[in-house]
Write a protein that holds these residues in place. Structure first.
Motif, PDB file in Angstrom:
ATOM      1  N   SER A  12       0.547  -1.251   0.038  1.00 43.97           N
ATOM      2  CA  SER A  12      -0.070   0.030  -0.099  1.00 43.97           C
ATOM      3  C   SER A  12       0.725   1.100  -0.036  1.00 43.97           C
ATOM      4  N   TYR A  13       0.566   2.211  -0.705  1.00 44.67           N
ATOM      5  CA  TYR A  13       1.105   3.535  -0.656  1.00 44.67           C
ATOM      6  C   TYR A  13      -0.073   4.306   0.045  1.00 44.67           C
ATOM      7  N   GLY A  14       0.193   4.682   1.378  1.00 44.19           N
ATOM      8  CA  GLY A  14      -1.016   5.537   2.136  1.00 44.19           C
ATOM      9  C   GLY A  14      -2.173   4.706   2.074  1.00 44.19           C
ATOM     10  N   HIS A  17      -4.329   0.624  -2.126  1.00 46.24           N
ATOM     11  CA  HIS A  17      -3.654  -0.872  -2.087  1.00 46.24           C
ATOM     12  C   HIS A  17      -3.355  -1.180  -3.517  1.00 46.24           C
ATOM     13  N   VAL A  18      -2.030  -1.390  -3.573  1.00 48.88           N
ATOM     14  CA  VAL A  18      -1.497  -1.362  -4.945  1.00 48.88           C
ATOM     15  C   VAL A  18      -1.425  -3.068  -5.442  1.00 48.88           C
ATOM     16  N   LEU A  19      -0.966  -3.735  -4.067  1.00 54.67           N
ATOM     17  CA  LEU A  19      -0.843  -5.143  -4.411  1.00 54.67           C
ATOM     18  C   LEU A  19      -1.749  -5.824  -3.293  1.00 54.67           C
ATOM     19  N   GLY A  36      -1.100  -7.410 -17.766  1.00 51.65           N
ATOM     20  CA  GLY A  36      -2.198  -6.768 -16.940  1.00 51.65           C
ATOM     21  C   GLY A  36      -2.164  -5.353 -17.616  1.00 51.65           C
ATOM     22  N   PRO A  37      -3.491  -4.617 -17.191  1.00 55.35           N
ATOM     23  CA  PRO A  37      -3.581  -3.298 -17.797  1.00 55.35           C
ATOM     24  C   PRO A  37      -2.539  -2.458 -16.899  1.00 55.35           C
ATOM     25  N   SER A  38      -2.289  -1.149 -17.674  1.00 57.95           N
ATOM     26  CA  SER A  38      -1.326  -0.375 -16.840  1.00 57.95           C
ATOM     27  C   SER A  38      -1.801   0.151 -15.682  1.00 57.95           C
ATOM     28  N   GLY A  39      -0.910   0.235 -14.673  1.00 59.98           N
ATOM     29  CA  GLY A  39      -1.157   0.563 -13.124  1.00 59.98           C
ATOM     30  C   GLY A  39      -1.675  -0.814 -12.233  1.00 59.98           C
ATOM     31  N   CYS A  40      -1.686  -1.771 -12.887  1.00 63.07           N
ATOM     32  CA  CYS A  40      -2.261  -2.862 -12.190  1.00 63.07           C
ATOM     33  C   CYS A  40      -1.210  -3.464 -10.980  1.00 63.07           C
ATOM     34  N   GLY A  41       0.126  -2.904 -10.996  1.00 63.11           N
ATOM     35  CA  GLY A  41       1.094  -3.515 -10.048  1.00 63.11           C
ATOM     36  C   GLY A  41       2.106  -4.399 -10.500  1.00 63.11           C
ATOM     37  N   LYS A  42       2.544  -4.450 -11.769  1.00 62.45           N
ATOM     38  CA  LYS A  42       3.392  -5.422 -12.125  1.00 62.45           C
ATOM     39  C   LYS A  42       5.003  -5.053 -11.886  1.00 62.45           C
ATOM     40  N   SER A  43       5.188  -3.647 -11.942  1.00 64.06           N
ATOM     41  CA  SER A  43       6.566  -3.320 -11.781  1.00 64.06           C
ATOM     42  C   SER A  43       6.525  -3.117 -10.304  1.00 64.06           C
ATOM     43  N   THR A  44       5.597  -2.834  -9.510  1.00 65.76           N
ATOM     44  CA  THR A  44       5.458  -2.829  -7.820  1.00 65.76           C
ATOM     45  C   THR A  44       6.109  -4.229  -7.684  1.00 65.76           C
ATOM     46  N   LEU A  45       5.372  -5.379  -8.247  1.00 62.85           N
ATOM     47  CA  LEU A  45       5.659  -6.440  -7.814  1.00 62.85           C
ATOM     48  C   LEU A  45       7.126  -7.021  -8.295  1.00 62.85           C
ATOM     49  N   LEU A  46       7.526  -6.438  -9.324  1.00 63.23           N
ATOM     50  CA  LEU A  46       9.084  -6.722  -9.509  1.00 63.23           C
ATOM     51  C   LEU A  46       9.847  -6.200  -8.368  1.00 63.23           C
ATOM     52  N   ARG A  47       9.601  -4.829  -8.137  1.00 64.91           N
ATOM     53  CA  ARG A  47      10.321  -4.180  -7.120  1.00 64.91           C
ATOM     54  C   ARG A  47      10.555  -4.926  -5.918  1.00 64.91           C
ATOM     55  N   MET A  48       9.158  -5.669  -5.294  1.00 65.91           N
ATOM     56  CA  MET A  48       9.224  -6.055  -4.204  1.00 65.91           C
ATOM     57  C   MET A  48      10.227  -7.401  -4.133  1.00 65.91           C
ATOM     58  N   ASP A 158      11.469  -5.827 -16.597  1.00 64.57           N
ATOM     59  CA  ASP A 158      10.419  -4.811 -16.655  1.00 64.57           C
ATOM     60  C   ASP A 158      10.243  -4.200 -18.174  1.00 64.57           C
ATOM     61  N   GLU A 159       9.490  -4.771 -19.020  1.00 68.23           N
ATOM     62  CA  GLU A 159       9.270  -4.289 -20.494  1.00 68.23           C
ATOM     63  C   GLU A 159      10.617  -3.994 -21.062  1.00 68.23           C
ATOM     64  N   PRO A 160      11.561  -4.944 -21.141  1.00 70.50           N
ATOM     65  CA  PRO A 160      12.658  -4.605 -21.782  1.00 70.50           C
ATOM     66  C   PRO A 160      12.656  -4.412 -23.309  1.00 70.50           C
ATOM     67  N   THR A 191       5.578  -7.599 -19.433  1.00 74.74           N
ATOM     68  CA  THR A 191       5.266  -7.075 -21.045  1.00 74.74           C
ATOM     69  C   THR A 191       3.908  -6.798 -21.068  1.00 74.74           C
ATOM     70  N   HIS A 192       3.583  -5.754 -22.386  1.00 68.51           N
ATOM     71  CA  HIS A 192       2.177  -5.494 -22.696  1.00 68.51           C
ATOM     72  C   HIS A 192       2.154  -6.332 -24.184  1.00 68.51           C
ATOM     73  N   ASP A 193       2.978  -7.075 -24.500  1.00 68.28           N
ATOM     74  CA  ASP A 193       3.138  -7.499 -25.597  1.00 68.28           C
ATOM     75  C   ASP A 193       2.410  -8.842 -25.572  1.00 68.28           C
TER      76      ASP A 193
HETATM   77  N1  ATP Z   1       5.666   5.288  -4.956  1.00 63.94           N
HETATM   78  C1  ATP Z   1       4.413   5.287  -5.020  1.00 63.94           C
HETATM   79  N2  ATP Z   1       3.340   6.218  -4.524  1.00 63.94           N
HETATM   80  C2  ATP Z   1       2.163   5.976  -4.833  1.00 63.94           C
HETATM   81  N3  ATP Z   1       1.846   5.124  -5.603  1.00 63.94           N
HETATM   82  C3  ATP Z   1       2.319   4.417  -6.568  1.00 63.94           C
HETATM   83  C4  ATP Z   1       3.957   4.683  -6.306  1.00 63.94           C
HETATM   84  N4  ATP Z   1       4.418   3.640  -6.998  1.00 63.94           N
HETATM   85  C5  ATP Z   1       3.347   3.185  -7.786  1.00 63.94           C
HETATM   86  N5  ATP Z   1       2.118   3.641  -7.411  1.00 63.94           N
HETATM   87  C6  ATP Z   1       0.813   3.133  -7.883  1.00 63.94           C
HETATM   88  O1  ATP Z   1       0.742   1.766  -7.891  1.00 63.94           O
HETATM   89  C7  ATP Z   1       0.015   1.388  -8.851  1.00 63.94           C
HETATM   90  C8  ATP Z   1       0.726   0.243  -9.735  1.00 63.94           C
HETATM   91  O2  ATP Z   1       1.797   0.834 -10.145  1.00 63.94           O
HETATM   92  P1  ATP Z   1       3.037  -0.019 -10.984  1.00 63.94           P
HETATM   93  O3  ATP Z   1       4.090   0.795 -11.537  1.00 63.94           O
HETATM   94  O4  ATP Z   1       3.216  -1.239 -10.387  1.00 63.94           O
HETATM   95  O5  ATP Z   1       2.069  -0.551 -12.281  1.00 63.94           O
HETATM   96  P2  ATP Z   1       2.308  -1.312 -13.748  1.00 63.94           P
HETATM   97  O6  ATP Z   1       1.467  -2.505 -13.561  1.00 63.94           O
HETATM   98  O7  ATP Z   1       3.790  -1.399 -13.927  1.00 63.94           O
HETATM   99  O8  ATP Z   1       1.862  -0.380 -14.743  1.00 63.94           O
HETATM  100  P3  ATP Z   1       2.386  -0.051 -16.319  1.00 63.94           P
HETATM  101  O9  ATP Z   1       1.945  -1.032 -17.275  1.00 63.94           O
HETATM  102  O10 ATP Z   1       1.811   1.280 -16.516  1.00 63.94           O
HETATM  103  O11 ATP Z   1       3.975  -0.098 -16.087  1.00 63.94           O
HETATM  104  C9  ATP Z   1      -0.214   2.653  -9.676  1.00 63.94           C
HETATM  105  O12 ATP Z   1      -1.537   3.057  -9.613  1.00 63.94           O
HETATM  106  C10 ATP Z   1       0.603   3.730  -9.388  1.00 63.94           C
HETATM  107  O13 ATP Z   1       0.237   4.742  -9.368  1.00 63.94           O
END
Ligand code: ATP
Ligand code: MG
Length: 356
Positions: A12-14, A17-19, A36-48, A158-160, A191-193
Motif C-alpha cells: 500500500s502507498y498510504g 492498495h497497490v498489491l 495486466g493493464p497499466s497501473g495493475c501493479g506489475k512493476s511494483t511486484l518486480l520491485r518487491m 520490466d518491459e525490456p 510485458t504489454h506485448d
Molecule cells: N511510490 C508510489 N506512491 C504511490 N503510488 C504508487 C507508487 N508507485 C506506484 N504507485 C501506484 O501503484 C500502482 C501500480 O503501479 P505499477 O508501476 O506497479 O503499475 P504497472 O502495472 O507496472 O503499470 P505499467 O504497465 O503502466 O507500467 C499505480 O496505480 C501507481 O500509480
C-alpha cells in the motif's frame, strides 16, 4: 537457478492498495510473464521481489529462505528495465563490468567475464563504444549483458523491449528465449506485448488492480480463461462477447438466445437454468463465413497482409471482429452469412466468472 514463493504479499502507498494478497509459486528455471493493464501493479511486484521496495505485508521466499529483510544485493537477482539505465560516461565494457567492480573483483576476472558475456550477446565489437553511440537494440543488449555478468539466479525484466522497433523486438525476443535456455536461470518478465507473453512464458500471471486473476500456461489461458477479464485480456483482437439468455438444455447442449432472438446451441457439461442471463464469448478466428449462415453486416475491412479482419454488427447489433485469411474477398457494407465454432464458445456468468 532459484525458486520464488510469494505468500499473501501486500503493498500500500498510504490508503492506496497497490498489491493485494498475491500468492505465487515460481519454479526453478521457469520463465514467468506478468501481464495486466497499466497501473495493475506489475512493476511494483518486480520491485518487491528484487528488494528495491519493501512489502506492506506478506512474505517473499527465494529458494525457501525468507528474504523480506535481505537487501537487494543479497538476493541474487538482477533487474533489466525498459529504460536501459546505462551510465552515459562509461564505455560498454565499463557499464557491463561495473557491478563486479563495486564488488571489488580483480580486474582480470572482470575483463574475462565481460568478454565472455559480450561474446554470447555479440557485443564484442562494441565494447569500447559509449552508450550514446549505440542503437536502441544494442543498448538493450548491453543492459541485459550487465545483468548476466553478475551471474544472478533470477532475472527480472520490466518491459525490456518496448523501446525497440518491431523487427528488433522479434530479434531480441528470440535472444531472450535463447538466453533463458542457455543460462538455465529463473526469469520473470513484464510485458504489454501479447506475442512476447504467449511465446516466452512457461506460465503467464494475469494481474488486475493488484490481484492475480489467473495463472497458467499460455494456451491454457487462451483456451480456458477463468473469467471474462482474462478472456478479454489474452488474445488480440479480443474475444467477442455477447449478452445471452439460456432457453433450453438438451443432450449436453445449452441453447442460448442472443439479443436479436437468434438461438444457438452450445455444448456444455451441465445445465444452466432456463432464463439465466449469461455472457457468451467467441474468438475472432472461431467465426467463419458460411453460405446461408447468420447474417453479419461488414462495416470495416482491415487487410494486414498475413490476414484480414472484418468488423461489424452481429446478432442484434453487437460489434464483433472476424479473423480470416488474407485473400478473403469482402467489402465494407456487404452482409455475409457466418457460423461459429460452437465447441469454442465460452460462457460466463454476470460476475464474469467462467461457467462453461
Ligand atoms: N511510490 C508510489 N506512491 C504511490 N503510488 C504508487 C507508487 N508507485 C506506484 N504507485 C501506484 O501503484 C500502482 C501500480 O503501479 P505499477 O508501476 O506497479 O503499475 P504497472 O502495472 O507496472 O503499470 P505499467 O504497465 O503502466 O507500467 C499505480 O496505480 C501507481 O500509480
Ligand atoms: Mg510498469
Amino acid at each position: 537457478m532459484s525458486t520464488i514463493s510469494l505468500r499473501k504479499l501486500q503493498k500500500s502507498y498510504g490508503a492506496a492498495h497497490v498489491l493485494r494478497d498475491i500468492d505465487l509459486e515460481v519454479e526453478d528455471g521457469a520463465f514467468v510473464v506478468f501481464v495486466g493493464p497499466s497501473g495493475c501493479g506489475k512493476s511494483t511486484l518486480l520491485r518487491m521481489i528484487s528488494g528495491l521496495d519493501t512489502p506492506s505485508g506478506g512474505e517473499i521466499f527465494i529458494d525457501g529462505n525468507l528474504v523480506n529483510d535481505v537487501d537487494p544485493k543479497g538476493r541474487g537477482i538482477a533487474m533489466v528495465f525498459q529504460s536501459y539505465a546505462l551510465y552515459p560516461h562509461m564505455t560498454v565494457a565499463e557499464n557491463m563490468g561495473f557491478g563486479l567492480k563495486i564488488e571489488g573483483r580483480p580486474k582480470e576476472e572482470i575483463q574475462a567475464t565481460v568478454g565472455k558475456v559480450a561474446q554470447t550477446l555479440q557485443l564484442e565489437p562494441l565494447l569500447k563504444r559509449m552508450p550514446r553511440d549505440l542503437s536502441g537494440g544494442q543498448r538493450q543488449r548491453v543492459a541485459i549483458g550487465r545483468a548476466i555478468v553478475r551471474d544472478p539466479n533470477v532475472f527480472l525484466f520490466d518491459e525490456p523491449l518496448s523501446n525497440l522497433d518491431a523487427e528488433l523486438r522479434i530479434e531480441m525476443r528470440q535472444e531472450i528465449a535463447r538466453l533463458h535456455k542457455q543460462l538455465d536461470a529463473t526469469m520473470i518478465y513484464v510485458t504489454h506485448d501479447q506475442v512476447e507473453a504467449m511465446t516466452l512464458a512457461d506460465k503467464i500471471v494475469v494481474l488486475r488492480a493488484g490481484r492475480v486473476e489467473q495463472v497458467g500456461n499460455p494456451i491454457e489461458l487462451y483456451e480456458n480463461p477463468a473469467n471474462e477479464f482474462v478472456a478479454g485480456f489474452i488474445g488480440s483482437p479480443k474475444m467477442n462477447m455477447f449478452d445471452v439468455t439460456v432457453t433450453d438444455f438438451v443432450d449436453g447442449n445449452t441453447t442460448v438466445a442472443f439479443a436479436d432472438g437468434t438461438q444457438i446451441a452450445i455444448p456444455t457439461a451441465s445445465s444452466p437454468s432456463s432464463g439465466d442471463r449469461l455472457r457468451c464469448g467467441i474468438r475472432p478466428e472461431h467465426i467463419s463465413p458460411q453460405k446461408g449462415g447468420t447474417p453479419f453486416a461488414v462495416e470495416v475491412v482491415e487487410r494486414l497482409g498475413h490476414g484480414t479482419y472484418l468488423y461489424g454488427g452481429f446478432l442484434g447489433g453487437e460489434k464483433i471482429c472476424l479473423s480470416l485469411p488474407q485473400d478473403y474477398a469482402a467489402a465494407a457494407d456487404e452482409t455475409i452469412g457466418v457460423a461459429f465454432d460452437r465447441d469454442k464458445a465460452r460462457l460466463f456468468d454476470q460476475d464474469g466468472k467462467r461457467v462453461y
